[in-house]
Design a protein around this motif. Structure first.
Motif, PDB file in Angstrom:
ATOM      1  N   LEU A 338     -18.262 113.307  83.297  1.00 30.19           N
ATOM      2  CA  LEU A 338     -17.105 113.908  82.638  1.00 30.19           C
ATOM      3  C   LEU A 338     -15.814 113.490  83.335  1.00 30.19           C
ATOM      4  CD1 LEU A 338     -15.921 115.853  80.537  1.00 30.19           C
ATOM      5  CD2 LEU A 338     -16.239 117.703  82.188  1.00 30.19           C
ATOM      6  N   SER A 339     -15.877 113.290  84.660  1.00 34.48           N
ATOM      7  CA  SER A 339     -14.673 112.876  85.393  1.00 34.48           C
ATOM      8  C   SER A 339     -14.186 111.519  84.903  1.00 34.48           C
ATOM      9  CB  SER A 339     -14.955 112.830  86.893  1.00 34.48           C
ATOM     10  OG  SER A 339     -15.967 111.880  87.191  1.00 34.48           O
ATOM     11  N   CYS A 340     -15.125 110.603  84.653  1.00 36.00           N
ATOM     12  CA  CYS A 340     -14.770 109.271  84.146  1.00 36.00           C
ATOM     13  C   CYS A 340     -14.140 109.376  82.753  1.00 36.00           C
ATOM     14  CB  CYS A 340     -16.013 108.391  84.120  1.00 36.00           C
ATOM     15  SG  CYS A 340     -15.765 106.771  83.372  1.00 36.00           S
ATOM     16  N   ILE A 341     -14.761 110.168  81.886  1.00 34.20           N
ATOM     17  CA  ILE A 341     -14.232 110.337  80.525  1.00 34.20           C
ATOM     18  C   ILE A 341     -12.848 110.981  80.566  1.00 34.20           C
ATOM     19  CG2 ILE A 341     -14.641 111.478  78.308  1.00 34.20           C
ATOM     20  CD1 ILE A 341     -17.664 111.304  78.952  1.00 34.20           C
ATOM     21  N   PHE A 342     -12.704 111.985  81.440  1.00 33.28           N
ATOM     22  CA  PHE A 342     -11.422 112.686  81.536  1.00 33.28           C
ATOM     23  C   PHE A 342     -10.326 111.753  82.025  1.00 33.28           C
ATOM     24  CE2 PHE A 342      -8.609 115.719  83.972  1.00 33.28           C
ATOM     25  CZ  PHE A 342      -8.036 116.291  82.846  1.00 33.28           C
ATOM     26  N   HIS A 343     -10.647 110.856  82.951  1.00 32.32           N
ATOM     27  CA  HIS A 343      -9.626 109.908  83.428  1.00 32.32           C
ATOM     28  C   HIS A 343      -9.172 108.997  82.292  1.00 32.32           C
ATOM     29  CE1 HIS A 343     -11.242 105.756  83.732  1.00 32.32           C
ATOM     30  NE2 HIS A 343     -10.087 105.439  84.291  1.00 32.32           N
ATOM     31  N   GLY A 344     -10.112 108.616  81.396  1.00 31.51           N
ATOM     32  CA  GLY A 344      -9.738 107.804  80.240  1.00 31.51           C
ATOM     33  C   GLY A 344      -8.844 108.565  79.274  1.00 31.51           C
ATOM     34  N   ILE A 345      -9.133 109.859  79.081  1.00 26.16           N
ATOM     35  CA  ILE A 345      -8.294 110.686  78.199  1.00 26.16           C
ATOM     36  C   ILE A 345      -6.887 110.810  78.770  1.00 26.16           C
ATOM     37  CG2 ILE A 345      -7.999 113.032  77.294  1.00 26.16           C
ATOM     38  CD1 ILE A 345     -11.073 113.222  77.191  1.00 26.16           C
ATOM     39  N   LEU A 346      -6.795 111.006  80.093  1.00 28.55           N
ATOM     40  CA  LEU A 346      -5.478 111.100  80.731  1.00 28.55           C
ATOM     41  C   LEU A 346      -4.697 109.802  80.589  1.00 28.55           C
ATOM     42  CD1 LEU A 346      -6.294 113.080  84.014  1.00 28.55           C
ATOM     43  CD2 LEU A 346      -5.117 113.914  81.971  1.00 28.55           C
ATOM     44  N   LEU A 347      -5.385 108.650  80.712  1.00 27.77           N
ATOM     45  CA  LEU A 347      -4.705 107.366  80.505  1.00 27.77           C
ATOM     46  C   LEU A 347      -4.153 107.270  79.087  1.00 27.77           C
ATOM     47  CD1 LEU A 347      -7.051 104.773  82.300  1.00 27.77           C
ATOM     48  CD2 LEU A 347      -4.672 105.282  82.882  1.00 27.77           C
ATOM     49  N   LEU A 348      -4.940 107.711  78.118  1.00 24.95           N
ATOM     50  CA  LEU A 348      -4.500 107.680  76.721  1.00 24.95           C
ATOM     51  C   LEU A 348      -3.284 108.576  76.513  1.00 24.95           C
ATOM     52  CD1 LEU A 348      -4.957 106.789  73.793  1.00 24.95           C
ATOM     53  CD2 LEU A 348      -6.562 108.697  73.540  1.00 24.95           C
ATOM     54  N   ILE A 349      -3.319 109.777  77.084  1.00 25.87           N
ATOM     55  CA  ILE A 349      -2.188 110.705  76.953  1.00 25.87           C
ATOM     56  C   ILE A 349      -0.943 110.118  77.614  1.00 25.87           C
ATOM     57  CG2 ILE A 349      -1.317 112.966  77.690  1.00 25.87           C
ATOM     58  CD1 ILE A 349      -4.199 114.001  77.428  1.00 25.87           C
ATOM     59  N   ALA A 350      -1.139 109.531  78.801  1.00 25.73           N
ATOM     60  CA  ALA A 350       0.002 108.969  79.530  1.00 25.73           C
ATOM     61  C   ALA A 350       0.656 107.845  78.747  1.00 25.73           C
ATOM     62  CB  ALA A 350      -0.456 108.470  80.892  1.00 25.73           C
ATOM     63  N   VAL A 351      -0.159 107.002  78.145  1.00 25.04           N
ATOM     64  CA  VAL A 351       0.369 105.855  77.403  1.00 25.04           C
ATOM     65  C   VAL A 351       1.017 106.303  76.097  1.00 25.04           C
ATOM     66  CG1 VAL A 351      -0.305 103.772  76.150  1.00 25.04           C
ATOM     67  CG2 VAL A 351      -1.231 104.214  78.422  1.00 25.04           C
TER      68      VAL A 351
END
Length: 758
Positions: A338-351
């Motif tokens: 879940l930590s890996c998936i969450f980091h991807g979601i945060l990247l998407l939100i940031a971009v």
């Protein structure tokens, strides 16, 4: 609440996974941009790959700790392939096809190749990444940001190298504002990790570092002057005016190039290199995992393949498992993927939503996080561990580390694997077989036990064994544990058995060869005790056989025996070489600790290895009737019978009262004369070690007494001993080491009270 779960997910893991995902996001953000910049690709392509690596690959992967994204190890390949194919769009088509190849590799279970990666190379990779992070982040920590984040190669795009870049910093190319951010961030992280209350808090140290960096950036911006941190020292996410404009950043593959052969060459190259890097990084992250979980490698190839197909479709760089992000994930306390998936979601939100605010983060703050991570990966403890494991582990480890640091990730790994292969081949050339000389009743037997896999590389060593065999040798070539033998080796064995061996007066016996090799079992010596051998052998020779058997046992060189053959050979008659009187203790099976076969000894077992009428009668039968040449009284340390006797005597009890067993007293009475009554009174005041030594010394005296009593109570045995035809000796077996101390010197025997029967 601690047992609360959501669809099988323990909710207690959620804070750790979200915290780890946030930290990985902060580290991944500049790396995605830096790798894209170093690869000569659009900046947005790196962010796309980071998002895909987190959400797409993370969802499919079976790893709990690995994090995927654009990889520094592929930078050189990306640059070369974009140039060779002529456009980034054509390169995206190759990435997509490479992903398809990876999916196929995963389906056919090619991930199992990761089991063959030497641990020295994996640990060398971890340490090398740590060293590179330290060296590469030193310039960024003080605001020297000419080299893009994520560039891991020794030779850099700006014509500098890792060390010359650091020297440039010392020549004065420092940004004071960024340096304050970087150094204060390192100090904050160090103290955060050392103060228990802060380390165990919900707020991660790296987040505080980012907040500190942004705060200092705002402060320096308001004060102005040379301390103000410009855009070149900050995160630089491309900013879109609207959501629709964001989609224009995406690039799609050029399908018109589908017939271009160069596309397929590039696809195969990307698939092979990305898969190799993924498997190595997956193994490395698994070694960091405190829970020691094992990630399914073939499933990971499928996940990476899907990720690369997706990346190729929407304009991303090739993705692999990335050791930097994975190690940060583990060090941040991640529990599940879940930590890996969450980091991807945060990247998407940031971009998509907050690129302006993300662009306020100084690179120096993020460099501090990576630098501290580098010290954790390249810890002195790892170097000490590899040194302690010997040169065959330490040298490949160091060569891998130095190769990666002074070239790049891919070349360094290949050098490390090549060096490890050379060490493996060297080991195979030196020790392809197990060679044991057995002193047997019929003469010495050279046991040549072949390994599980015998290749042509083993030919030279096996040929040396054959050439070194002196005339008159009985050689047994044993293939019982062998699954594969190279045809060259088979020809060598066949020729030596049929021609060379007989010409040199070497008898070659075979055992355990598979039927397909057409080498049938043939034993040209008696591998069991026959009457002829027993009559010819002397007591001293029997004793030597027993000594060498125990030596093989405690050194881990036990012979491989064909027990089925021995059962058949001894079915008609038995001709053992010795009688062994031993204790009933389950830790001292005589045939095993003496490394003997079926039919080699008479085994008489009684608690405390004491002499009684029945045990003495059994020994007399073996010696006087069957013709055995040696009687061995085998005692052992930590003997229960001796311990019980000592305790009963010291407490003035008897066996019947304490145990309720009416027949134990006869055993206690035999051991009692060996107990030093004066020392016995000191037992309550002895330490545990002193008590053990006292009991073991009593056991030794008990062995000597049994040796004496055998000769004293049996006239027939005494006469044979006096005539030199039979030998009666004692031995004390150490249950800790498996080693026997043979008590053959009468002058060394301790004194004891002799039996009235003597």
């Amino acid at each position: 609440m601690s047992d609360a779960r959501l669809s099988g997910y323990p909710l207690t893991y959620l804070p750790r996974d979200l915290t780890a995902g946030l930290v990985v996001f902060l580290v991944a953000l500049p790396l995605c941009l830096g790798i894209a910049l170093a690869s000569g690709a659009p900046l947005f392509s790196g962010l796309v790959s980071g998002i895909i690596g987190g959400i797409v690959v993370g969802s499919i992967s079976g790893s709990s700790t690995s994090v995927s994204g654009p990889a520094a190890g592929l930078t050189a390949i990306v640059i070369a392939q974009i140039a060779a194919l002529g456009s980034f769009e054509a390169f995206l088509l190759a990435v997509m096809l490479g992903g398809v190849i990876q999916i196929v590799l995963g389906i056919v279970k090619a991930g199992s190749l990761s089991a063959f990666f030497p641990s020295s190379v994996i640990k060398g990779l971890l340490a090398a990444i740590g060293v590179i992070l330290i060296l590469k982040q030193i310039p960024h920590v003080v605001g020297h940001d000419s080299d893009p984040e994520g560039e891991m190669s020794f030779t850099q795009p700006d014509k500098q190298n890792t060390f010359s870049e650091i020297l440039t910093v010392f020549e004065g190319d420092i940004h004071y504002g960024a340096a304050v951010v970087g150094i204060s961030s390192i100090v904050l992280l160090v103290f955060w990790n050392r103060i228990k209350m802060l380390k165990n808090s919900v707020i991660p140290g790296p987040l505080m570092v980012v907040l500190l960096g942004v705060s200092l950036h705002i402060l320096f911006q308001r004060t102005g002057g040379p301390w103000a941190i410009e855009a070149s020292h900050l995160v630089q996410i491309p900013v879109a005016e609207s959501a629709s404009d964001l989609l224009t950043f995406l690039t799609h593959p050029d399908f018109s190039q589908i017939a271009n052969p160069a596309i397929y060459v590039a696809a195969v190259t990307i698939a092979i290199v990305a898969s190799l890097e993924t498997l190595l990084n997956l193994e490395a992250v698994d070694k960091l995992d405190p829970e020691n979980r094992n990630s399914p490698s073939s499933r990971e190839l499928i996940a990476q393949g899907v990720g690369n197909v997706t990346a190729g479709m929407i304009g991303g760089l090739p993705v692999t498992s990335v050791i930097v992000r994975g190690s940060v994930n583990v060090n941040s306390g991640a529990k599940t993927k879940l930590s890996c998936i969450f980091h991807g979601i945060l990247l998407l939100i940031a971009v998509a939503l907050i690129p302006v605010y993300m662009n306020m983060i100084p690179l120096a703050a993020l460099a501090a996080i990576l630098l501290v991570t580098g010290f954790k990966l390249a810890s002195p403890a790892l170097f000490r561990q590899m040194w302690s494991e010997g040169r065959y582990q330490f040298l490949p480890f160091m060569i891998t580390l130095l190769s990666i640091v002074f070239t790049d990730l891919l070349i360094g790994i290949l050098i490390g694997l090549g060096v490890s292969l050379l060490f493996i081949l060297n080991s195979s050339l030196r020790q392809p077989i197990r060679r044991i000389v057995e002193t047997h009743a019929g003469g010495d037997v050279l046991h040549v036990e072949l390994a599980n896999q015998v290749s042509f590389l083993n030919r030279a060593a096996l040929d040396t064994v054959f050439n070194d065999a002196p005339p008159g040798t009985n050689m047994l070539i044993d293939a019982s544990s062998t699954d594969y033998i190279d045809p060259d080796i088979l020809s060598l064995i066949q020729e030596f058995k049929d021609k060379i061996g007989p010409a040199r007066k070497v008898k070659v016996s075979l055992r355990g060869f598979r039927k397909k090799y057409q080498l049938n079992d043939e034993i040209q010596f008696a591998d069991y005790s026959t009457r002829e051998l027993k009559d010819r052998i002397t007591p001293d020779q029997v004793l030597q056989i027993l000594r060498e058997g125990n030596e093989r046992f405690y050194t881990g060189n036990r012979l491989s025996r064909d027990l089925g053959h021995q059962v058949n050979a001894t079915a008609g008659e038995q001709n053992p070489l010795a009688v062994v009187l031993s204790c009933i203790d389950s830790r001292v099976p005589a045939e095993l600790v003496l490394d003997l076969g079926i039919g080699d000894i008479f085994s008489v077992r009684v608690a405390g290895n004491v002499i009684g009428n029945k045990s003495l009668g059994s020994i007399e039968y073996g010696v006087a009737v069957v013709g055995v040449k040696l009687v061995l009284v085998l005692g052992h340390t930590r003997c229960g019978a001796v311990t019980s006797t000592v305790e009963l005597m010291c407490e003035d009890d008897n066996a019947l009262q304490v145990t309720g067993c009416s027949h134990l007293e006869s055993i206690v009475n035999e051991i009692a004369p060996c107990v030093d009554e004066e020392s016995c009174s000191e037992i309550p005041r002895m330490s545990q070690d002193e008590k053990e030594r006292f009991i073991d010394e009593t056991a030794r005296r008990n062995v000597c007494r049994s040796v004496y009593e055998i000769k004293a109570r049996s006239e027939v045995l005494r006469n044979l001993v006096d005539a030199g035809k039979v030998m009666v000796v004692g031995a004390l077996y150490d249950v800790k080491s498996g080693k026997m101390e043979f008590l053959t010197d009468p002058s060394a025997e301790p004194e004891y009270e002799q039996s009235p029967q003597a």
